[in-house]
Write an enzyme that holds these catalytic residues in place. Structure first.
Site, PDB file in Angstrom:
ATOM      1  N   ARG A  59       0.871  -1.195   0.000  1.00  0.00           N
ATOM      2  CA  ARG A  59       0.000   0.000   0.000  1.00  0.00           C
ATOM      3  C   ARG A  59       0.895   1.227   0.000  1.00  0.00           C
ATOM      4  NH1 ARG A  59      -5.427   1.466   3.378  1.00  0.00           N
ATOM      5  NH2 ARG A  59      -6.161  -0.063   1.871  1.00  0.00           N
ATOM      6  N   HIS A 103      -7.275   0.563  -6.477  1.00  0.00           N
ATOM      7  CA  HIS A 103      -7.504  -0.249  -5.272  1.00  0.00           C
ATOM      8  C   HIS A 103      -8.184  -1.558  -5.716  1.00  0.00           C
ATOM      9  CE1 HIS A 103      -7.884  -1.322  -1.215  1.00  0.00           C
ATOM     10  NE2 HIS A 103      -8.748  -0.439  -0.765  1.00  0.00           N
ATOM     11  N   GLN A 152     -10.118  -4.028  -3.277  1.00  0.00           N
ATOM     12  CA  GLN A 152     -11.410  -3.524  -2.820  1.00  0.00           C
ATOM     13  C   GLN A 152     -12.515  -3.910  -3.798  1.00  0.00           C
ATOM     14  OE1 GLN A 152     -12.330  -1.541   0.025  1.00  0.00           O
ATOM     15  NE2 GLN A 152     -14.307  -2.222  -0.755  1.00  0.00           N
ATOM     16  N   ASP A 181     -17.175   7.065  -1.734  1.00  0.00           N
ATOM     17  CA  ASP A 181     -15.901   6.978  -0.999  1.00  0.00           C
ATOM     18  C   ASP A 181     -15.624   8.387  -0.457  1.00  0.00           C
ATOM     19  OD1 ASP A 181     -13.373   6.262  -0.053  1.00  0.00           O
ATOM     20  OD2 ASP A 181     -12.416   6.278  -2.025  1.00  0.00           O
ATOM     21  N   CYS A 229     -16.537   1.792   0.467  1.00  0.00           N
ATOM     22  CA  CYS A 229     -15.364   0.967   0.775  1.00  0.00           C
ATOM     23  C   CYS A 229     -14.939   1.091   2.234  1.00  0.00           C
ATOM     24  CB  CYS A 229     -14.218   1.319  -0.163  1.00  0.00           C
ATOM     25  SG  CYS A 229     -13.769   3.068  -0.120  1.00  0.00           S
ATOM     26  N   ARG A 266     -13.954  -8.515   1.804  1.00  0.00           N
ATOM     27  CA  ARG A 266     -12.530  -8.274   1.558  1.00  0.00           C
ATOM     28  C   ARG A 266     -11.734  -9.537   1.871  1.00  0.00           C
ATOM     29  NH1 ARG A 266     -10.477  -3.147   1.529  1.00  0.00           N
ATOM     30  NH2 ARG A 266      -8.717  -4.271   0.652  1.00  0.00           N
TER      31      ARG A 266
HETATM   32  N1   CP Z   1     -11.409  -0.034   2.338  1.00  0.00           N
HETATM   33  C1   CP Z   1     -10.134  -0.101   2.774  1.00  0.00           C
HETATM   34  O1   CP Z   1      -9.192  -0.314   2.003  1.00  0.00           O
HETATM   35  O2   CP Z   1     -10.017   0.105   4.105  1.00  0.00           O
HETATM   36  P1   CP Z   1      -8.651   0.266   4.902  1.00  0.00           P
HETATM   37  O3   CP Z   1      -8.027   1.579   4.461  1.00  0.00           O
HETATM   38  O4   CP Z   1      -9.063   0.273   6.343  1.00  0.00           O
HETATM   39  O5   CP Z   1      -7.739  -0.867   4.565  1.00  0.00           O
HETATM   40  N1  NVA Z   2      -9.840   6.619  -1.664  1.00  0.00           N
HETATM   41  C1  NVA Z   2      -9.520   6.257  -0.306  1.00  0.00           C
HETATM   42  C2  NVA Z   2      -9.792   4.813  -0.080  1.00  0.00           C
HETATM   43  C3  NVA Z   2      -9.520   4.327   1.302  1.00  0.00           C
HETATM   44  C4  NVA Z   2      -9.790   2.867   1.471  1.00  0.00           C
HETATM   45  C5  NVA Z   2      -8.080   6.606  -0.021  1.00  0.00           C
HETATM   46  O1  NVA Z   2      -7.229   6.361  -0.896  1.00  0.00           O
HETATM   47  O2  NVA Z   2      -7.786   7.129   1.039  1.00  0.00           O
END
Ligand code: CP
Ligand code: NVA
Length: 307
Positions: A105, A132, A135, A226, A266, A294
């Site tokens: 990440r 992502h 997700q 989101d 999400c 997930r």
């Molecule tokens: N939806 C999602 O990716 O959540 P987190 O940021 O908690 O991993």
């Molecule tokens: N778009 C958001 C998703 C978090 C799961 C971010 O990148 O922060």
């Protein structure tokens, strides 16, 4: 069905899967959820190399790997030499000698791409600024549970044209779902990803990018939103609030969608911003099943790339 044959493969973008592979992965995930298979990968180790916070992704990957009989190393950048600037190419080649699979990440998509270029193990995008994909595996699984078949449904995403919007565009296109994206001017998804989705679109599905929330939700079976400012954009959050207000998912907007519409997010959510308390807690919300999925979707992915 048997495990999708994705041995050794990376998932850097959802477009790394073709339509058959994505459908098979969703079917396999649904079967894992029902307990029809229990693949085991003892001695296999998953590394979680994260530069951003995470609740769902980190925990669901960890639990999935434990249920597969493997081990997990939580390698947040702050506890590794990554935080001191060790080059990605060096980190990748070293971790490749220890780990069997890695989920990353980070901010730049180029970092997961470079890591994959230097590592032979499967590399999974656990969220970048561009995409992502994990997700959306869970999202499609949730929609499939609700409507049985994905092809021909309409998903409307309201808000920022961000990583989640990009992977939704690709995922919906691959399964032949119409995908509508509605957000304020200047916050549309990357035009290159929109073009990619149009090219990947199966059947007669359509991609619509608009600033009109009401036109976008008409006949939609899935409303999705989101946060309006993603991780790394926190300083812009205040100035975005008034711009994004017309795209809030609330009961009035939901009433204009298809009668059987469900609501997805999400998570984490900001109640009162992109979604109201009433709607996220309401009868159409499927966000907790979506979050659970997930784990099932990533277990299917891990088993398939480790097999
Ligand atoms: N939806 C999602 O990716 O959540 P987190 O940021 O908690 O991993
Ligand atoms: N778009 C958001 C998703 C978090 C799961 C971010 O990148 O922060």
């Amino acid at each position: 069905m048997s495990m999708p044959p994705l041995s050794g493969r990376d998932l850097l973008s959802l477009s790394d899967l073709n339509t058959t592979e994505l459908s098979d992965l969703l079917t396999f995930a649904a079967e894992l959820k029902l307990g029809k298979h229990s693949p085991q990968f003892p001695q296999k180790v998953l590394g979680l190399l994260f530069r951003k916070a995470s609740t769902r992704t980190r925990v669901s990957f960890s639990v999935a790997m434990y249920q597969l009989g493997g081990q997990v190393l939580d390698l947040h950048s702050g506890v590794t030499q990554v935080s001191r600037g060790e080059p990605t190419s060096d980190t990748a080649r070293v971790l490749d000698r220890y780990l069997d699979v890695v989920a990353i990440r980070t901010f730049d998509q180029s970092e997961v791409q470079e890591f994959a270029d230097y590592a032979s193990m499967p590399v999974i995008n656990a969220l970048t600024d561009l995409e992502h994909p994990c997700q959306i595996l869970a999202d499609l699984l949730t929609i499939q549970e609700e409507f049985k078949s994905l092809h021909g449904l309409t998903l409307t995403y309201l808000g920022d044209g961000n990583n989640v919007a990009h992977s939704l565009l690709i995922g919906c296109a691959l399964v032949g779902m119409n995908v509508h994206i509605a957000g304020p001017e200047g916050y549309a998804p990357d035009p290159a990803v929109v073009t990619q989705a149009q090219q990947l679109m199966q059947g007669d599905g359509k991609v619509l990018v608009t600033t009109d929330p009401e036109a976008a939700v008409k006949d939609a079976q899935v409303l999705y939103t989101d946060v309006w400012a993603s991780m790394g954009q926190e300083s812009e959050a205040g100035q975005r609030l008034p711009l994004f207000q017309p795209y809030q998912v609330n009961e009035a907007l939901l009433a204009q969608a298809s009668e059987d519409a469900i609501v997805l997010h999400c998570l984490p959510a900001h109640r009162g911003e992109e979604i109201t308390h009433d709607t996220i807690e309401g009868a159409a919300s499927r966000v907790w099943d979506q979050a659970e999925n997930r784990m099932h979707a990533q277990k299917a992915l891990l088993a398939s790339v480790l097999s």
